[in-house]
Design a protein around this motif. Structure first.
Motif, mmCIF file in Angstrom:
data_model
loop_
_atom_site.group_PDB
_atom_site.id
_atom_site.type_symbol
_atom_site.label_atom_id
_atom_site.label_comp_id
_atom_site.label_asym_id
_atom_site.label_seq_id
_atom_site.Cartn_x
_atom_site.Cartn_y
_atom_site.Cartn_z
ATOM 1 N N UNK A 116 36.834 -23.124 -6.111
ATOM 2 C CA UNK A 116 37.831 -23.215 -7.003
ATOM 3 C C UNK A 116 38.017 -22.166 -7.956
ATOM 4 N N UNK A 117 39.114 -21.571 -7.993
ATOM 5 C CA UNK A 117 39.128 -20.330 -9.158
ATOM 6 C C UNK A 117 38.378 -20.818 -10.269
ATOM 7 N N UNK A 118 37.582 -19.779 -11.043
ATOM 8 C CA UNK A 118 36.897 -20.241 -12.149
ATOM 9 C C UNK A 118 36.800 -19.115 -13.045
ATOM 10 N N UNK A 119 36.487 -19.358 -14.286
ATOM 11 C CA UNK A 119 36.092 -18.388 -15.335
ATOM 12 C C UNK A 119 34.790 -18.853 -16.194
ATOM 13 N N UNK A 130 39.917 -18.132 -21.862
ATOM 14 C CA UNK A 130 39.935 -18.278 -19.952
ATOM 15 C C UNK A 130 40.681 -19.476 -19.814
ATOM 16 N N UNK A 131 40.984 -20.540 -20.669
ATOM 17 C CA UNK A 131 42.060 -21.598 -20.503
ATOM 18 C C UNK A 131 43.468 -21.054 -20.691
ATOM 19 N N UNK A 132 43.777 -20.136 -21.492
ATOM 20 C CA UNK A 132 44.842 -19.552 -21.741
ATOM 21 C C UNK A 132 45.101 -18.469 -20.412
ATOM 22 N N UNK A 133 44.198 -18.010 -19.860
ATOM 23 C CA UNK A 133 44.557 -17.003 -18.671
ATOM 24 C C UNK A 133 44.697 -17.882 -17.419
ATOM 25 N N UNK A 169 29.504 -29.149 -30.808
ATOM 26 C CA UNK A 169 28.954 -27.998 -29.925
ATOM 27 C C UNK A 169 29.321 -27.978 -28.703
ATOM 28 N N UNK A 170 29.461 -26.866 -27.868
ATOM 29 C CA UNK A 170 29.688 -26.733 -26.611
ATOM 30 C C UNK A 170 28.507 -25.797 -25.882
ATOM 31 N N UNK A 171 28.141 -26.540 -24.733
ATOM 32 C CA UNK A 171 27.138 -25.317 -24.017
ATOM 33 C C UNK A 171 28.089 -24.479 -23.231
ATOM 34 N N UNK A 172 27.545 -23.718 -22.390
ATOM 35 C CA UNK A 172 28.203 -22.670 -21.737
ATOM 36 C C UNK A 172 28.994 -23.648 -20.599
ATOM 37 N N UNK A 173 30.154 -23.084 -20.331
ATOM 38 C CA UNK A 173 31.161 -23.962 -19.574
ATOM 39 C C UNK A 173 31.782 -23.188 -18.650
ATOM 40 N N UNK A 174 32.369 -23.595 -17.516
ATOM 41 C CA UNK A 174 32.975 -23.108 -16.448
ATOM 42 C C UNK A 174 34.303 -23.742 -16.567
ATOM 43 N N UNK A 175 35.223 -22.925 -16.535
ATOM 44 C CA UNK A 175 36.973 -23.457 -16.331
ATOM 45 C C UNK A 175 37.259 -23.323 -15.001
ATOM 46 N N UNK A 176 37.538 -24.505 -14.513
ATOM 47 C CA UNK A 176 38.099 -24.237 -13.115
ATOM 48 C C UNK A 176 39.441 -24.821 -12.790
#
Ligand code: AMP
Length: 369
Positions: A116-119, A130-133, A169-176
């Protein structure tokens, strides 16, 4: 042969159950507080004590010939610390790649394998950007420790995004980006210390809320070339990691071919059907692979399927079916908890699918099918 498994869950249990007839002996490394019910009676259980030296731990585990894993979320440094004493399969480096969704996707893309494309988003600014892009909809997942759909947020609107941002809080995330898939399949692959490779046929998987409910083999594929594409992907991954053991690859079937969702550096729930019929199970092949034996048969002679028992026991009627094999993991019931599975088989795929669906319906209600 003395095999040590890091972890005490059902996968450790089934590895040991496959290895006992081979004359193998087992030990299990439990983290403090880890539930051990699944492996009780199947070998020595050693609790990890950070103050102990590696030599003491290795000795307490009965000086294993090889250390293996039943989950990817563990301390890779602990695995590395076994290496002066014995073989560790799969290698800590392979496990490390699979522990982090971003690292895994980069590794796959580096081999020319589509995902999947991701950031990646290590902080709020990166998440916003990332979500905006990428634009809605996106699926946001924790990079580490997520499994069975936990640690995931489907964002379709600004409101969904605001909910995620409102968390403490949020850990490191990947946006797919969302993959438009027609079905989900997995490839269970094995590679031994000599580099011999074997693949089970592609398994078709049905999930509910991100959790596997049923599997069926053979998978129904829009084109037979997809099976070849999957094996090509499997071979590339195994060889690039110099992987030893069983590895599972979860794949989306799309109009443009296969897209990898994720890798599991271990035996996998979608491979439980391999305990049925005349194949060497994924558990046996994992043991063969890590102890320098040739790999066993991976091609079943009939159609075969699996139903997970999630927070429920099988009925007496289901257990009595002549084409059903029951596996229970010695776990107490909790809603949604994987406590066992049923394997079943038939010469006729349509009939098998009907039977799988009818069992699923009996266990989980009409909406599950
Ligand atoms: P995972 O925890 O990554 O295995 O995701 C659990 C389930 O969510 C998968 O089996 C898919 O059904 C779905 N899923 C995960 N990632 C994506 C994606 N990028 N696009 C569409 N569906 C996804």
């Amino acid at each position: 042969m003395n095999v040590a498994v890091v972890g005490c869950g059902q996968l450790a249990r089934m590895l040991a159950l496959a290895g006992w007839p081979m004359g193998y002996r087992f030990s299990f490394l439990a983290m403090p507080g880890e539930n051990r019910g699944c492996v009780e009676g199947l070998g020595t259980i050693v609790e990890f004590q950070p103050e102990q030296s590696m030599e003491e731990i290795y000795e307490a585990m009965g000086k294993p010939d090889v250390v293996t894993v039943e989950r990817e979320h563990l301390d890779v440094e602990l695995l590395k610390a076994f290496q002066p004493f014995c073989a560790v399969c799969p290698s800590p480096d392979a496990v490390k790649i699979c522990q982090h969704r971003g690292r895994e996707k980069r590794f796959l893309n580096g081999l020319g394998i589509p995902t999947a494309p991701f950031k990646l988003a290590a902080n709020d600014d990166e998440l916003r950007q990332g979500v905006a892009e990428m634009g809605f909809p996106v699926l946001v997942k924790t990079c580490e420790e997520g499994y069975d759909g936990y640690g995931q947020w489907m964002l379709r609107t600004e409101e969904d995004f605001a909910e995620l941002m409102a968390l403490d809080s949020r850990p490191e995330l990947v946006i797919e980006g969302l993959v438009k898939f027609e079905r989900e399949v997995s490839l269970v692959a094995a590679r031994n210390t000599e580099g011999e490779v074997a693949f089970y046929p592609l398994t078709e998987n049905y999930h509910s809320n991100g959790i596997l409910l049923t599997s069926i083999v053979p998978a129904e594929l829009p084109s037979p070339e997809l099976a070849e594409q999957a094996e090509e992907i499997g071979r590339k991954v195994l060889e690039a990691m110099d992987y030893v053991g069983v590895l599972a690859i979860e794949l989306f079937v799309t109009d443009d071919g296969l897209v990898v969702n994720e890798l599991a550096p271990r035996v996998h729930n979608s491979g439980h059907w391999t305990q049925a019929l005349n194949v060497s199970s994924q558990f046996e092949n994992h043991l063969r692979a890590i102890t320098s034996l040739g790999l066993g048969n991976t091609q079943p002679s009939q159609c075969v399927g699996m139903v997970n028992l999630l927070g429920c026991r099988p009925t007496k009627e289901q257990q009595s079916l002549s084409n059903v094999q029951v596996h229970q993991y010695n776990k107490s019931l909790r809603p949604g908890r994987k406590v066992g599975h049923l394997n079943l088989w038939s010469d006729d795929r349509a009939q098998l699918l009907d039977q799988l669906n009818s069992i699923k319906q009996d266990l989980y209600g009409p909406d599950s099918v």
